[in-house]
Motif scaffolding. Structure first.
Motif, short mmCIF file in Angstrom:
data_model
loop_
_atom_site.label_atom_id
_atom_site.label_comp_id
_atom_site.label_asym_id
_atom_site.label_seq_id
_atom_site.Cartn_x
_atom_site.Cartn_y
_atom_site.Cartn_z
N THR A 130 4.56 -3.14 3.02
CA THR A 130 3.76 -3.93 3.26
C THR A 130 2.78 -3.69 2.09
O THR A 130 2.51 -2.88 0.85
CB THR A 130 2.49 -2.68 4.44
OG1 THR A 130 3.39 -2.04 5.58
CG2 THR A 130 1.09 -3.72 4.77
N LYS A 131 2.31 -5.29 2.65
CA LYS A 131 1.15 -4.64 0.90
C LYS A 131 -0.28 -5.26 1.78
O LYS A 131 -1.29 -6.18 2.78
CB LYS A 131 0.73 -6.36 0.59
CG LYS A 131 0.76 -6.88 -0.50
CD LYS A 131 0.29 -5.71 -2.32
CE LYS A 131 1.92 -6.54 -2.77
NZ LYS A 131 2.02 -5.32 -3.99
N LYS A 160 -5.94 -5.03 -7.00
CA LYS A 160 -7.12 -5.47 -5.65
C LYS A 160 -6.12 -6.19 -4.63
O LYS A 160 -6.25 -5.89 -4.11
CB LYS A 160 -7.43 -6.84 -6.17
CG LYS A 160 -8.83 -6.79 -7.37
CD LYS A 160 -9.60 -5.86 -6.94
CE LYS A 160 -11.05 -5.73 -7.38
NZ LYS A 160 -12.34 -5.96 -7.03
N HIS A 161 -4.27 -5.95 -4.88
CA HIS A 161 -3.22 -5.71 -3.98
C HIS A 161 -3.04 -4.39 -4.28
O HIS A 161 -2.33 -3.81 -5.34
CB HIS A 161 -3.22 -7.00 -4.01
CG HIS A 161 -2.34 -7.19 -5.38
ND1 HIS A 161 -0.92 -6.86 -5.55
CD2 HIS A 161 -2.46 -7.25 -7.21
CE1 HIS A 161 -0.73 -7.40 -7.30
NE2 HIS A 161 -1.68 -7.15 -7.49
N ILE A 162 -2.66 -3.57 -2.96
CA ILE A 162 -1.51 -2.48 -3.29
C ILE A 162 -0.53 -2.36 -1.97
O ILE A 162 -0.99 -2.27 -1.28
CB ILE A 162 -2.97 -1.38 -2.45
CG1 ILE A 162 -4.34 -1.21 -3.73
CG2 ILE A 162 -2.05 -0.15 -2.87
CD1 ILE A 162 -5.40 -0.57 -2.83
N GLY A 163 0.61 -2.00 -2.75
CA GLY A 163 1.87 -1.91 -1.10
C GLY A 163 1.63 -0.66 -0.76
O GLY A 163 1.15 0.85 -1.42
N ILE A 164 2.54 -0.22 0.03
CA ILE A 164 1.47 1.28 1.33
C ILE A 164 3.59 1.03 1.67
O ILE A 164 4.56 0.44 2.66
CB ILE A 164 1.12 0.34 2.49
CG1 ILE A 164 -0.89 0.58 2.03
CG2 ILE A 164 1.40 1.42 3.33
CD1 ILE A 164 -1.41 0.27 2.97
N SER A 165 4.42 2.05 1.45
CA SER A 165 5.39 2.22 1.94
C SER A 165 5.83 2.44 2.98
O SER A 165 4.64 3.00 3.61
CB SER A 165 5.98 3.16 1.04
OG SER A 165 5.36 4.68 0.97
N TRP A 192 2.44 6.27 8.55
CA TRP A 192 2.14 4.44 7.97
C TRP A 192 1.15 4.22 8.07
O TRP A 192 0.57 3.78 7.97
CB TRP A 192 3.33 4.09 8.50
CG TRP A 192 3.25 2.62 8.26
CD1 TRP A 192 3.55 2.31 6.64
CD2 TRP A 192 3.10 1.37 8.79
NE1 TRP A 192 3.73 0.74 6.80
CE2 TRP A 192 3.02 -0.22 8.15
CE3 TRP A 192 1.89 1.51 10.39
CZ2 TRP A 192 2.24 -0.99 8.92
CZ3 TRP A 192 1.73 0.33 10.76
CH2 TRP A 192 2.09 -0.82 9.79
N ALA A 193 0.31 4.20 9.51
CA ALA A 193 -0.42 3.69 9.84
C ALA A 193 -1.90 4.45 9.04
O ALA A 193 -2.93 3.29 8.81
CB ALA A 193 -0.90 3.60 11.24
#
Length: 90
Positions: free
Chosen positions: A15-16, A57-62, A82-83
């Motif tokens: 998720t970005k 300013k953009h972050i990946g979320i595993s 995850w949430a």
């Protein structure tokens, strides 16, 4: 938040979360992101996004880990973790 559904593939893409307040150019930016994802063989175009939004300013979320042998089955109890990661980045 950006999410790409790759159901049925053996590849996951995180998720970005984009922290951008100026949305005047969003349609163009989103188009560039979509093109970059496809060009990068289903990877976020990180350098392109750095240029558009700025570094960090953009972050990946595993994603949560799927059940072994079932790349589309995620145990429901892992979704809240995850949430929580998503909420933390917002």
């Amino acid at each position: 938040l950006l999410e790409i559904d790759v159901t049925g593939l053996n590849k996951w893409i995180s998720t970005k979360c984009i922290r951008e307040v100026d949305t005047r150019n969003w349609k163009e930016q989103f188009s560039r992101i979509k093109k970059g994802v496809v060009t990068k063989s289903l990877r976020w175009p990180t350098q392109e996004m750095d240029t558009m939004f700025g570094f960090k300013k953009h972050i990946g979320i595993s994603h949560p880990t799927s059940i072994e042998g079932h790349n589309t089955r995620i145990p429901t109890e892992l979704i809240s973790d995850w949430a929580g990661r998503v909420a933390e980045k917002l």
